[in-house]
Scaffold this motif. Structure first.
Motif: not given
Length: 764
Positions: A427-439
């Motif tokens: 999973l792209p790191v950017q996708a993880l960052n977006v997930l964290r930010r959204n949460a």
């Protein structure tokens, strides 16, 4: 073990004049923060908050479980209240603002009607000093009363015992010399009104003290640099048990003009000792906890180092006044120990308070990534991109953990993060960052949502073309008869000897007898005697209540209600909300005149106070002719002549200046000489134990009859305070010649210095 819930509701309330200070005091442990926005706050020269900052601050506080109180504690001109206040408050109300702090009675009514659910705290500027005033505020819809700084522990306890209302009291910081809300010194000297948040602090300047004959008073200090109107800073950390025991719910620290390090440092010390005492009470009992309560020398020194004025005072809580409360030599705010300031800055200003959260991350092949976060009882879940099979290098748990834990500038940090993931996934790191930010954004939305409000209760009623709202009418049965347009003159006196000179004056319709005309020993018999004499001359009699209505005064009048009723007076002139409530409750059929310091600057205030059915109000001194033209002057009286009271103080210039004499219970006139050579008369009222500082020259508005009548004003007052007996006839002749007959110019007939007050200039 004591399980009293009261201890769990004690609030530490901190000031913030900027966003930096706001974050710092929350980091340091404040339960709530009071601050000012772009308008209507009593600290106009603080940095204050932009709308964007204030909206952000409300959310930031709620995320951390804290509260935000907005100061709108100035007096409001008509247009400001009817056109500006609603739109100013609306975004903050919708965002979830917890309370507003209010001085103006019109703002009180408008907020109560337009913003349901928004708590109202009455400002210390309202000068509430007893249970009657507190009960009146409660009945009108206030949730909290901010007590006058001069109140004793006993007086606060009396409110606690009789009125179910929150009590907020100042515990640390600068003290005003004057009862807050009763000061016109800065306003009259330079047009910068303390009632409008623009005080220039002339009380921090030096004054020479002279006796009744204008001879210098030996004060024991250098004669030319005496800061006799400058109190030391308040510090009550050692009194925390007494304050809680006597009913203080909110411990208020002063300092919206102070630096972030000061505010955070003071908060940290009070936080430590409030918690220490409360925890001891919950473990044992009040007696044991109070006995064991001690503040270390180190922490007291820290408070000195954060800032003080010639040391500290514990204020009025255990004393009525005193020379030891005044700086005399050094009014400036001093600090020490730069290393401590740097430590506070590093600890609270530069750092960021983070809420500890727990997370569970699930990364399963062919399923959306899922991050669940819990904070206390709150649980949220956010989905991300679909997890893919790894074609080359799969994700490691370390890399995933590092990415999710990067909470950065958010108010959160992970205390625990559980990761449930497949071994061969990508999973792209950017996708993880977006997930964290959204949460985290979802968590913030969840935490702030309960405070949000969709709209104000008067969105439709007070918007667009329906603004401004004008007063309909204040006529009632009691005052209707006096609204016939016939000019009426009242004369107020503080010397019984003047009565004889007024009896034969046909131009005088009413005589106002100030409480200072009498001693308590002869009050009711003498007042009855004077009333008979005045009535025989065909004039009315009103009794002017004391400038402040503290507990001993209240007790005296309560015990003598029957004697008050038997004096035969026509009514009372009241100077405080305490007195207004007292008279209305105990003498409900008596006529009441509201004096100038029950500020009616706008039609909302007039409508609010007219529920108490006065016969007249008095025009405030700070409005100019243009503002008076826009004011509803129905049943209003204006002071045409008088030495205006600039300060009402619990302190005594006469006693404090006499280094060897102290309090001698002698009523006299003292003079304060400023740096321009002007003399301010000061009268000490020993019966009620307060001082009144008057302006250097009298107000005279005799030339403006035509203008005043066009404004709808037909009731006038001449006020004699510091005058000699020979001046009474002179001023009345001047009134008849210039005001009634319109002859000659004032300059030709009155040779002394005089002022038009704010009639032409007004205040900002």
């Amino acid at each position: 073990m004591n399980s009293n819930k009261r201890y769990q509701n004690i609030e530490l309330l901190a000031p913030a004049g900027s966003m930096e200070t706001f974050r710092a005091v929350i980091n340091a442990g404040a339960d709530a923060v009071y601050l000012g926005g772009g308008r209507f706050g009593a600290r106009a020269y603080a940095d204050n908050f932009t709308e964007e900052e204030l909206l952000s601050a409300i959310d930031y506080a709620h995320i951390h479980g804290r509260k935000v109180y907005l100061t709108v504690n100035t007096l409001f001109k008509e247009r400001e209240l009817t056109e500006d206040l609603y739109s100013y408050l609306l975004p903050y109300y919708k965002q979830g603002l917890d309370a507003v702090i209010i001085q103006d009675m019109g703002a009180f009514q408008m907020v109560r009607e337009a913003f349901p659910g928004l708590s109202i705290h009455t400002s210390t500027q309202m000068t509430v000093t007893n249970r009657y005033g507190a009960a009146m505020m409660k009945e009108m819809g206030a949730d909290r009363v901010v007590t006058a700084r001069e109140m004793s522990l006993t007086e606060i306890r009396d409110i606690r015992d009789h009125v179910d209302i929150e009590i907020e009291s100042f515990v640390h910081g600068a003290l005003c010399y004057c009862y807050s809300g009763q000061c016109l010194l800065s306003s009259m000297l330079g047009g910068r009104s303390g009632n409008r948040g623009r005080c220039a602090q002339p009380c921090r300047l030096s004054y020479e003290v002279f006796d009744e004959k204008k001879h210098p008073v030996k004060t024991g200090k250098k004669e030319r640099d005496i800061y006799i109107l400058s109190p030391k800073d308040l510090c009550t950390v050692s009194m925390i048990p007494d304050l809680i025991e006597n009913g203080v719910d909110s411990f208020k620290i002063e300092g919206r003009m102070k630096k972030a390090e000061y505010a955070a440092g003071v908060v940290s010390v009070y936080r430590k000792y409030i918690d220490r005492y409360i925890n001891a009470c919950l473990r044992t009992d009040e007696v044991t906890a109070k006995k064991d309560f001690k503040v270390t020398k180190e922490d007291m020194q820290h408070l000195y180092d954060f800032g003080n004025r010639s040391g500290f005072t514990d204020g009025y809580y255990k004393r009525h006044n005193g020379r030891e409360m005044i700086t005399f030599d050094k009014p400036s705010h001093t600090k020490g120990n730069e290393a401590l300031w740097e430590e506070i800055k590093e600890c609270y200003v530069r750092s960021e308070k983070k809420e500890k959260i727990n997370g569970t991350l699930r990364l399963k092949k062919d399923f959306p990534a899922k991050l669940e976060i819990t904070w206390n009882d709150v649980r949220i879940s956010a989905d991300g991109d679909v997890v893919q099979a790894a074609l080359k290098q799969p994700l490691t748990e370390e890399k995933v953990s590092a990415s999710i834990k990067k909470t950065g500038n958010t108010p959160y940090e992970f205390e625990k993060l559980d990761i449930d993931m497949d071994d061969d996934i990508f999973l792209p790191v950017q996708a993880l960052n977006v997930l964290r930010r959204n949460a985290l954004e979802l968590l913030s939305e969840t935490l702030t949502a309960p405070a949000r409000r969709d709209k104000a209760g008067a969105d439709e009623k007070i918007s667009g073309e329906d603004r401004p709202v004008k007063l309909v009418s204040v006529q009632n049965e009691k005052n209707a008869a006096s609204g016939n347009g016939k000019s009426q003159l009242s004369v107020s006196i503080e010397n019984r000897g003047f009565i004889k000179k007024l009896l034969d004056e046909s131009c005088v319709d009413s005589i106002y007898l100030d409480s200072s005309c009498y001693t308590r020993e002869n009050l009711f018999a003498a007042l009855k005697e004077d009333t008979v004499r005045i009535h025989l001359s065909g004039k009315k009699v009103y009794y002017i209540m004391p400038a402040v209505f503290r507990f001993p005064t209240l007790s005296f009048y309560e015990k003598n209600l029957s004697e008050m009723k038997q004096t035969g007076i026509d009514g009372f002139v009241v100077k405080s909300y305490d007195e207004l409530a007292f008279i209305r409750k105990n003498l409900p059929d008596t006529d009441i005149i509201l004096d100038h310091n029950l500020y009616i600057w706008n039609s909302y205030a007039k409508r609010q106070l007219w529920d108490m059915q006065p016969v007249r109000d008095t025009v405030p001194f700070e409005l100019n002719r243009k503002e008076l033209q826009n004011r509803d002057n129905t049943q209003s009286e204006i002071v045409l002549y008088g030495n205006l009271p600039l300060m009402i103080s619990a302190q005594c210039v006469h006693a404090n200046a006499g280094a060897d004499r102290g309090c001698d219970k002698v009523r006299t006139v003292t003079y304060l000489k400023d740096r321009y050579g002007k003399y301010f008369p000061v009268k000490n009222n020993c019966t009620e134990c307060y001082n009144t500082i008057y302006n250097t020259a009298p107000l005279i508005l005799f030339p403006y009859r035509d203008e005043l009548e066009k404004m709808g004003i037909h009731a006038y007052r001449i006020s004699f305070t510091t005058e000699q007996e020979s001046q009474v006839k002179q001023i009345l002749n001047l009134y008849k010649t210039v005001f009634l007959n319109g002859k000659n110019s004032l300059q030709e007939l009155y040779m002394g210095e005089y002022t038009g007050g704010h009639y032409k200039r007004g205040v900002e």
